[in-house]
Design an enzyme around this catalytic site. Structure first.
Site, PDB file in Angstrom:
ATOM      1  N   SER A 165     -32.942  -6.388  69.173  1.00  0.00           N
ATOM      2  CA  SER A 165     -33.413  -6.462  70.558  1.00  0.00           C
ATOM      3  C   SER A 165     -34.808  -5.877  70.681  1.00  0.00           C
ATOM      4  O   SER A 165     -35.633  -6.371  71.440  1.00  0.00           O
ATOM      5  CB  SER A 165     -32.465  -5.698  71.482  1.00  0.00           C
TER       6      SER A 165
ATOM      7  N   HIS B 182     -34.811 -13.551  67.108  1.00  0.00           N
ATOM      8  CA  HIS B 182     -34.088 -12.982  68.242  1.00  0.00           C
ATOM      9  C   HIS B 182     -33.338 -14.079  69.007  1.00  0.00           C
ATOM     10  O   HIS B 182     -33.953 -14.867  69.736  1.00  0.00           O
ATOM     11  CB  HIS B 182     -35.088 -12.235  69.140  1.00  0.00           C
TER      12      HIS B 182
ATOM     13  N   GLU C  18     -36.546 -16.375  69.957  1.00  0.00           N
ATOM     14  CA  GLU C  18     -37.857 -15.716  69.933  1.00  0.00           C
ATOM     15  C   GLU C  18     -38.125 -15.288  68.493  1.00  0.00           C
ATOM     16  O   GLU C  18     -37.375 -14.476  67.940  1.00  0.00           O
ATOM     17  CB  GLU C  18     -37.805 -14.488  70.864  1.00  0.00           C
TER      18      GLU C  18
ATOM     19  N   ASN D 190     -37.434  -8.484  75.593  1.00  0.00           N
ATOM     20  CA  ASN D 190     -36.747  -7.252  75.965  1.00  0.00           C
ATOM     21  C   ASN D 190     -37.644  -6.158  76.523  1.00  0.00           C
ATOM     22  O   ASN D 190     -37.140  -5.212  77.117  1.00  0.00           O
ATOM     23  CB  ASN D 190     -35.910  -6.751  74.786  1.00  0.00           C
TER      24      ASN D 190
HETATM   25  P1  NAD Z   1     -22.202  -5.065  68.063  1.00  0.00           P
HETATM   26  O1  NAD Z   1     -22.036  -3.604  68.101  1.00  0.00           O
HETATM   27  O2  NAD Z   1     -21.387  -5.945  68.936  1.00  0.00           O
HETATM   28  O3  NAD Z   1     -22.002  -5.595  66.542  1.00  0.00           O
HETATM   29  C1  NAD Z   1     -22.627  -5.008  65.447  1.00  0.00           C
HETATM   30  C2  NAD Z   1     -21.797  -5.284  64.218  1.00  0.00           C
HETATM   31  O4  NAD Z   1     -22.491  -4.798  63.063  1.00  0.00           O
HETATM   32  C3  NAD Z   1     -20.419  -4.576  64.240  1.00  0.00           C
HETATM   33  O5  NAD Z   1     -19.392  -5.540  64.088  1.00  0.00           O
HETATM   34  C4  NAD Z   1     -20.507  -3.628  63.056  1.00  0.00           C
HETATM   35  O6  NAD Z   1     -19.253  -3.435  62.407  1.00  0.00           O
HETATM   36  C5  NAD Z   1     -21.503  -4.372  62.165  1.00  0.00           C
HETATM   37  N1  NAD Z   1     -22.044  -3.563  61.065  1.00  0.00           N
HETATM   38  C6  NAD Z   1     -22.487  -2.298  61.094  1.00  0.00           C
HETATM   39  N2  NAD Z   1     -22.855  -1.911  59.837  1.00  0.00           N
HETATM   40  C7  NAD Z   1     -22.636  -2.976  59.017  1.00  0.00           C
HETATM   41  C8  NAD Z   1     -22.779  -3.215  57.626  1.00  0.00           C
HETATM   42  N3  NAD Z   1     -23.233  -2.269  56.823  1.00  0.00           N
HETATM   43  N4  NAD Z   1     -22.461  -4.436  57.121  1.00  0.00           N
HETATM   44  C9  NAD Z   1     -21.996  -5.408  57.945  1.00  0.00           C
HETATM   45  N5  NAD Z   1     -21.822  -5.236  59.275  1.00  0.00           N
HETATM   46  C10 NAD Z   1     -22.131  -4.039  59.797  1.00  0.00           C
HETATM   47  O7  NAD Z   1     -23.765  -5.318  68.320  1.00  0.00           O
HETATM   48  P2  NAD Z   1     -24.468  -6.679  68.805  1.00  0.00           P
HETATM   49  O8  NAD Z   1     -24.566  -6.684  70.279  1.00  0.00           O
HETATM   50  O9  NAD Z   1     -23.847  -7.837  68.109  1.00  0.00           O
HETATM   51  O10 NAD Z   1     -25.957  -6.451  68.280  1.00  0.00           O
HETATM   52  C11 NAD Z   1     -26.294  -6.575  66.910  1.00  0.00           C
HETATM   53  C12 NAD Z   1     -27.825  -6.653  66.796  1.00  0.00           C
HETATM   54  O11 NAD Z   1     -28.296  -7.842  67.442  1.00  0.00           O
HETATM   55  C13 NAD Z   1     -28.527  -5.467  67.444  1.00  0.00           C
HETATM   56  O12 NAD Z   1     -29.699  -5.166  66.722  1.00  0.00           O
HETATM   57  C14 NAD Z   1     -28.884  -6.029  68.824  1.00  0.00           C
HETATM   58  O13 NAD Z   1     -29.988  -5.385  69.388  1.00  0.00           O
HETATM   59  C15 NAD Z   1     -29.205  -7.480  68.473  1.00  0.00           C
HETATM   60  N6  NAD Z   1     -29.025  -8.454  69.555  1.00  0.00           N
HETATM   61  C16 NAD Z   1     -27.938  -8.377  70.401  1.00  0.00           C
HETATM   62  C17 NAD Z   1     -27.795  -9.342  71.398  1.00  0.00           C
HETATM   63  C18 NAD Z   1     -26.612  -9.323  72.345  1.00  0.00           C
HETATM   64  O14 NAD Z   1     -26.601 -10.115  73.306  1.00  0.00           O
HETATM   65  N7  NAD Z   1     -25.595  -8.489  72.132  1.00  0.00           N
HETATM   66  C19 NAD Z   1     -28.745 -10.376  71.533  1.00  0.00           C
HETATM   67  C20 NAD Z   1     -29.810 -10.428  70.621  1.00  0.00           C
HETATM   68  C21 NAD Z   1     -29.940  -9.470  69.640  1.00  0.00           C
END
Ligand code: NAD
Length: 283
Positions: free
Chosen positions: A120, A141, A153, A191
């Site tokens: 993000s 992104h 993005e 963001n």
């Molecule tokens: P989330 O907490 O829902 O999921 C993160 C996942 O990463 C978890 O399932 C966790 O177990 C896993 N993880 C952690 N360490 C790991 C490892 N060593 N190997 C494999 N998996 C591992 O978070 P999210 O909302 O899915 O966000 C993930 C990333 O994407 C963040 O950087 C966030 O900023 C970005 N992002 C999120 C969104 C959104 O709408 N939620 C949109 C765009 C980008």
């Protein structure tokens, strides 16, 4: 799309949505997370989301989840990552956690493997510093839910090469995504603006200016937004919103990015939005 075999690391809110969209598009996906329990939960969530996507997209009405799931290999190891040209990383919005994942990927992937960072707010240049070939690192992104949002993005880090940009553009175009390439600065375009807007709406709730329903109604009916800012926050995950604001605050030290104490309270209480069944709204 048979030519595309993609590694997806992180099967949480956005990682599973990326994996599901790639599978719809015919890619072969290796989806890696930490435990079998998380992967099982992610598989169930994909099946639930599929029903919703079918309602919205006529092209998916005849598509069965049983035909899509075999395109995704759910795994807790990096087995198979050594043969991939592209890995999309989606682990939690925390630099130290991402850094340790890139350390592992650097050991198993090939010299030319492209690392697409789905973050993000974290700087792509900073992520690039964690691998041997930073020219292969690019921000990718996605927005949630990935099958329904055409935009990706793309973020060019300090070392990101033209070859990397060209490769991911070709890949995303094959996935029918629209791309906008921007330069690396924490929060990029989306963001830096979206997190400020969501945070300010949370301050409005905190200051009892209006209820979440009323705030979202103003944006939907007044500005034709498809979804209000607080429903968007619930969809993204309030923990991810808080982590993103913290990254922006640490990066710029501008008080406009200080997270609302009410947001912190909801996160500490375990109300993370859709993923826990309650955030600003109940699910
Ligand atoms: P989330 O907490 O829902 O999921 C993160 C996942 O990463 C978890 O399932 C966790 O177990 C896993 N993880 C952690 N360490 C790991 C490892 N060593 N190997 C494999 N998996 C591992 O978070 P999210 O909302 O899915 O966000 C993930 C990333 O994407 C963040 O950087 C966030 O900023 C970005 N992002 C999120 C969104 C959104 O709408 N939620 C949109 C765009 C980008």
């Amino acid at each position: 799309m048979d030519k595309w075999k993609v590694g997806v690391v992180g099967a949480g809110t956005i990682g599973r949505s990326v994996a599901q969209d790639l599978a719809y598009r015919g890619c072969s996906v290796i989806l890696k997370d930490q435990t079998e329990a998380i992967l099982d939960e992610s598989k169930k969530a994909m099946a639930r989301d599929h029903k919703f996507f079918q309602l919205c997209d006529p092209k998916l009405r005849s598509v069965k989840m049983e035909d899509i799931l075999p395109r995704i290999l759910f795994t807790t190891t990096y087995s198979g990552f050594g043969e991939l040209d592209l890995v999309i990383e989606n682990v939690v919005e925390n630099f130290d956690v991402k850094k340790s994942v890139y350390h592992d990927l650097d050991q198993v992937c090939r010299d030319h493997t492209i690392y697409a960072v789905n973050t993000s707010c974290i700087s792509i240049t900073k992520i690039g510093s964690a691998v041997t070939h930073p020219q292969n690192v690019i921000g990718m992104h996605f927005m949630n839910p990935v099958p329904q949002v055409p935009l990706v993005e793309l973020v060019k880090g300090y070392h990101t090469s033209k070859t990397t940009i060209q490769y991911v553009r070709e890949f995303l175009s094959a996935c029918e995504k629209k791309t906008v390439l921007v330069n690396d600065f924490p929060g990029f375009v989306t963001n830096r603006v979206l997190m400020l807007m969501i945070n300010e709406c949370i301050f409005l709730v905190q200051d009892q200016v209006a209820e979440p329903e009323e705030i979202d109604a103003i944006f939907k009916w007044g500005f034709s937004h498809k979804m209000g800012p607080l429903a968007t926050a619930d969809l993204i995950g309030l923990d991810t919103i808080l982590q993103s604001l913290e990254v922006l605050w640490e990066s710029y030290h501008d008080p406009k990015y200080r997270p609302s104490p009410y947001l912190k309270r909801l996160v500490y209480a375990g109300h993370l939005g859709r993923k826990t069944g309650q955030g600003f709204f109940k699910y």
